[in-house]
Write a protein that holds these residues in place. Structure first.
Motif, PDB file in Angstrom:
ATOM      1  N   GLY A 127       0.804  -1.221   0.000  1.00  0.00           N
ATOM      2  CA  GLY A 127       0.000   0.000   0.000  1.00  0.00           C
ATOM      3  C   GLY A 127       0.831   1.263   0.000  1.00  0.00           C
ATOM      4  O   GLY A 127       0.431   2.270   0.595  1.00  0.00           O
ATOM      5  N   ASP A 206      -5.727   1.622  -5.357  1.00  0.00           N
ATOM      6  CA  ASP A 206      -5.092   2.273  -4.208  1.00  0.00           C
ATOM      7  C   ASP A 206      -4.071   3.302  -4.677  1.00  0.00           C
ATOM      8  O   ASP A 206      -3.009   2.947  -5.186  1.00  0.00           O
ATOM      9  N   THR A 230      -8.928  -1.394  -2.819  1.00  0.00           N
ATOM     10  CA  THR A 230      -8.550  -0.038  -2.442  1.00  0.00           C
ATOM     11  C   THR A 230      -7.515  -0.120  -1.318  1.00  0.00           C
ATOM     12  O   THR A 230      -7.104  -1.216  -0.911  1.00  0.00           O
ATOM     13  N   HIS A 231      -7.132   1.032  -0.781  1.00  0.00           N
ATOM     14  CA  HIS A 231      -6.184   1.035   0.327  1.00  0.00           C
ATOM     15  C   HIS A 231      -6.769   0.287   1.526  1.00  0.00           C
ATOM     16  O   HIS A 231      -6.053  -0.466   2.211  1.00  0.00           O
TER      17      HIS A 231
END
Length: 250
Positions: A127, A206, A230-231
């Motif tokens: 991330g 992300d 996503t994050h």
């Protein structure tokens, strides 16, 4: 699965927790901001996948998070205090040959640790993009607003989801604000220190910490692993653990 924490004392006397799973070559994994080892690594099976592949997975709760202490005195938050805590855990466990990884804040802390002289055989940054390392000040301002808006934010505000996560995780706001002030930037010229094989594993939606592709382009020996999410969601996906295992086994 729930794993009972173990505890050690950092150099400044603060009690910190870690959890372990599996046997074999040590892999130290650092969780993200406002999360903890249980949520990032254990709950969704990532640690179990790595342990099943023959590794000893060591997962600290960072200062102010999870089962670790959250002191309110500013002297407990010098620059890069999380790096100092990682150094103290490595010394406490007597680790000399190990791999290191982290997600989001954990990736940033892992990077800072390597810049400071910690030398894992392999490195995993989850991330994380180039801007998340070199441009912490902008990201930091967002999290300061999260803390400032803790009682007043409304659904739909850009800080709303982070505040709800903080409340769910029972994060101490005073300690969290002090911890944010301990974070430092890693400028692009410092990244030459990351000479070991490095996996950048990032969700396909992300961009919270900038571009993982940009970061891969400037690291000496990096490979990119794009997984769904996503994050917030990518760390919950089975693909996260699968990518990490494939990299560690290679």
């Amino acid at each position: 699965m729930s794993i009972e924490p173990r505890f050690f004392e950092a150099r400044d006397g603060v009690r910190l927790a870690w959890r372990e799973m599996g046997e074999g070559r040590p892999v130290v994994l650092l969780h993200g901001l406002f999360s903890n080892a249980e949520v990032n690594w254990i709950k969704f099976g990532t640690a179990a996948r790595i342990a099943e592949a023959g590794f000893r997975v060591v997962m600290p709760d960072l200062r102010v998070h999870g089962s670790s202490d959250a002191p309110h005195e500013p002297e407990h938050y010098p620059p890069d205090v999380l790096v100092h805590d990682l150094e103290d855990l490595i010394a406490h466990l007597g680790l000399s040959d190990f791999d290191l990884g982290g997600f989001s804040l954990g990736a940033r802390t892992s990077t800072r640790a390597v810049v400071a002289g910690i030398k894992p055989r392999k490195l995993i940054l989850g991330g994380m993009g180039l801007a998340g390392l070199a441009g912490w000040s902008q990201r930091g301002q967002f999290f300061r607003r999260v803390i400032a808006d803790y009682e007043t934010a409304k659904r739909g505000d850009d800080t709303w989801m982070s505040i709800q996560f903080m409340k769910t995780m029972k994060i101490d706001r005073v300690a969290a604000r002090l911890l944010l002030d301990s974070f430092t930037d890693t400028t692009p010229d410092m990244l030459a220190a990351l000479a070991m094989p490095t996996l950048l594993v990032c969700g396909d939606q992300d961009q919270d910490n900038g571009s993982a592709e940009e970061l891969a382009a400037v690291l000496p020996d990096a490979q990119l692993g794009i997984i769904p999410g996503t994050h917030m969601s990518s760390v919950t996906q089975p693909e996260m653990g699968a990518a990490m295992v494939a990299f560690l086994m290679a």
